[in-house]
Design a protein around this motif. Structure first.
Motif, PDB file in Angstrom:
ATOM      1  N   TYR A   1     123.631 -17.138   6.066  1.00 42.04           N
ATOM      2  CA  TYR A   1     124.305 -18.210   6.787  1.00 42.04           C
ATOM      3  C   TYR A   1     125.159 -17.644   7.912  1.00 42.04           C
ATOM      4  O   TYR A   1     125.144 -18.155   9.039  1.00 42.04           O
TER       5      TYR A   1
ATOM      6  N   PRO B   1     130.240 -24.619   5.277  1.00 48.48           N
ATOM      7  CA  PRO B   1     129.364 -24.914   6.415  1.00 48.48           C
ATOM      8  C   PRO B   1     130.088 -25.471   7.638  1.00 48.48           C
ATOM      9  O   PRO B   1     129.518 -25.498   8.737  1.00 48.48           O
TER      10      PRO B   1
ATOM     11  N   SER C   1     118.360 -25.436   8.269  1.00 47.55           N
ATOM     12  CA  SER C   1     119.810 -25.397   8.074  1.00 47.55           C
ATOM     13  C   SER C   1     120.150 -24.561   6.847  1.00 47.55           C
ATOM     14  O   SER C   1     119.583 -24.759   5.768  1.00 47.55           O
ATOM     15  N   PHE C   2     121.105 -23.642   7.008  1.00 42.81           N
ATOM     16  CA  PHE C   2     121.569 -22.831   5.889  1.00 42.81           C
ATOM     17  C   PHE C   2     122.847 -23.393   5.275  1.00 42.81           C
ATOM     18  O   PHE C   2     123.559 -22.701   4.549  1.00 42.81           O
ATOM     19  N   SER C   3     123.144 -24.668   5.549  1.00 40.27           N
ATOM     20  CA  SER C   3     124.320 -25.317   4.971  1.00 40.27           C
ATOM     21  C   SER C   3     124.030 -25.945   3.619  1.00 40.27           C
ATOM     22  O   SER C   3     124.914 -26.054   2.769  1.00 40.27           O
TER      23      SER C   3
ATOM     24  N   VAL D   1     115.626 -25.459   3.133  1.00 34.89           N
ATOM     25  CA  VAL D   1     116.051 -24.670   4.292  1.00 34.89           C
ATOM     26  C   VAL D   1     114.887 -24.477   5.262  1.00 34.89           C
ATOM     27  O   VAL D   1     115.031 -24.600   6.484  1.00 34.89           O
TER      28      VAL D   1
ATOM     29  N   TYR E   1     122.817 -16.843  -0.130  1.00 37.68           N
ATOM     30  CA  TYR E   1     122.748 -17.414   1.214  1.00 37.68           C
ATOM     31  C   TYR E   1     123.949 -17.123   2.107  1.00 37.68           C
ATOM     32  O   TYR E   1     123.924 -17.435   3.300  1.00 37.68           O
TER      33      TYR E   1
ATOM     34  N   SER F   1     123.087 -16.653  10.733  1.00 42.61           N
ATOM     35  CA  SER F   1     122.577 -17.808  11.473  1.00 42.61           C
ATOM     36  C   SER F   1     123.621 -18.389  12.415  1.00 42.61           C
ATOM     37  O   SER F   1     123.278 -19.106  13.360  1.00 42.61           O
ATOM     38  N   GLN F   2     124.901 -18.083  12.158  1.00 38.41           N
ATOM     39  CA  GLN F   2     125.976 -18.543  13.035  1.00 38.41           C
ATOM     40  C   GLN F   2     126.299 -17.534  14.133  1.00 38.41           C
ATOM     41  O   GLN F   2     127.284 -17.677  14.843  1.00 38.41           O
TER      42      GLN F   2
END
Length: 420
Positions: free
Chosen positions: A235, A299, A369-371, A364, A231, A238-239
């Motif tokens: 992640y 995260p 959320s990928f946290s 997810v 991930y 995604s940011q």
């Protein structure tokens, strides 16, 4: 002659891990590609890597049997061919389910046959310098992950993901001549090709509670690494971090781990550091707590510089720990029945490695959320640290062990933990 044949085997094992273990760490780059081109959800995309790692460890018992029946060389060669075919066939995939079989099953099983056999071989040859040898060999996948993660993204941009997989298959195919080179050295070290004089599989290990608890701790440790590898790139994307930079995060982990792994291996090879005795179980647990702390804070790092700082701390602790779980296993339980122990331990690890990413993938998909994967990975690392200490207190502190305990507990061997 013996010295140089050992060097030859160590170099061959390193290169085997380089060519066939490294690509496994690069497939996090394909996460977004599978979501877009194969219309896969986060759960489905993560299943590819989950099945790959799960199959890798589930194949351990089969590798034990194959090494006993066919010998080390043919087990490695068969595994390399299966892994290469799996990666190349993935380039014609039109569904995520087909990729489960080619990348997940074929690459996972083939890699296990090659890499696990090499670690078993090295475990027979090296004794005094085993921790250092294991760490150096485990560096193979870390070293190759540095260029491969970036190359995979560049190949995707230049040739598409299908062309990229063909090139990746070519990289895996390089393992074939390396295996022949390694086995030539093993022959000069008087390592027998088969172990037919032993039981093919000894189930007495299952009666050792301390060994099973160690397997559970190892499983949690590996599952946390699998989650981060699965991930981390996604992640970062995604940011809003650009794809090449996101792919480079795994390369950073490989570079830092590569720099510190030999130092970690040398340190735990010592009996004392200054006036302090070296306790590998405690050192391993401390590094796991540091890893957990870094993963937990990841995260909260939303810009690229912050993510890099956290990743460097994580990679540093990962580099110090290196193949220490393998060495600790040897310290606590001995190195008898090498192949049997490897199979049992690998099977338990496989269950965790296969289950964790898709279960988190469901969460997810539900939350977007990928946290969440990193919070779970941190929890698993902490629990693993506690269990490693418990196992040491139960087993490692027994200076005078009873024969019945030895019979059930000392049938454990060294595996290729670092692999992951």
């Amino acid at each position: 002659m013996t010295k140089w044949c050992k060097v030859q085997v160590a170099c061959g094992a390193f290169l085997t891990n380089f060519f066939i273990g490294g690509p496994m760490k690069a497939f996090g780059v394909y996460f977004l590609v599978f979501q877009l081109d194969l219309a896969a959800s986060a759960k489905q995309a993560s299943m590819v890597i989950s099945i790959m790692y799960g199959t890798y460890f589930f194949t351990g018992p089969l590798v034990s049997v194959m090494c006993c029946v066919f010998g080390y060389k043919w087990t490695c060669l068969i595994g390399t061919v299966i892994a290469t075919l799996g990666v190349c066939l993935s380039s014609i995939s039109s569904s995520i389910e087909f990729t489960y079989v080619t990348l997940g099953v074929c690459l996972g099983a083939g890699s296990c046959m090659a890499v696990t056999t090499m670690f078993a071989l090295v475990g027979q040859i090296f004794s005094d310098k085993r921790p250092l040898a294991n760490n150096i060999i485990a560096l193979g996948s870390a070293v190759s992950s540095i260029p491969l993660n970036l190359l995979a993204q560049i190949w995707i941009d230049s040739y598409g993901w299908r062309g990229s997989l063909l090139l990746m298959g070519g990289a895996v195919l390089n393992t074939l001549p390396v295996i022949l080179f390694t086995m030539n050295g093993a022959k000069h070290c008087n390592v027998k090709e088969t172990t037919s004089q032993r039981k093919v599989f000894d189930t007495s290990l299952l009666r050792s509670f301390s060994f099973l608890l160690y397997c559970l701790a190892s499983s949690m440790y590996i599952a946390s690494i699998v989650l981060v590898n699965t991930y981390l790139t996604r992640y970062a994307q995604s940011q809003g971090i650009e794809s090449i930079a996101a792919a480079g995060l795994i390369s950073i982990i490989g570079a830092v781990a590569m720099a510190l792994s030999p130092l970690g291996g040398y340190m735990v090879s010592l009996k004392t550091i200054g006036p302090f005795p070296v306790n590998r179980s405690y050192i391993l647990s401390v590094t796991l707590v540091i890893q957990a702390t870094a993963v937990f804070t990841l995260p909260f790092a939303t810009d690229y510089l912050g993510v890099v700082v956290v990743v460097v701390v994580y990679a540093a602790s990962l580099g110090i720990s290196g193949a220490m779980p393998i060495t600790v296993l040897s310290d606590l339980f001995g190195t008898e029945n090498l192949l049997t122990s490897l199979g049992v331990r690998s099977f338990v690890i496989g269950a965790f490695s296969m289950a964790s990413p898709p279960l988190i993938g469901i969460a997810v998909d539900a939350t977007g959320s990928f946290s969440l994967p990193f919070f779970l990975a941190a929890s698993l690392s902490c629990m693993a640290a506690v269990f490693f200490v418990v196992v040491y207190l139960c087993v490692g502190s027994r200076e005078d062990r009873k024969p019945d305990v030895i019979d059930s507990d000392t049938k454990v061997i060294e595996s290729n933990e670092a692999k992951t």
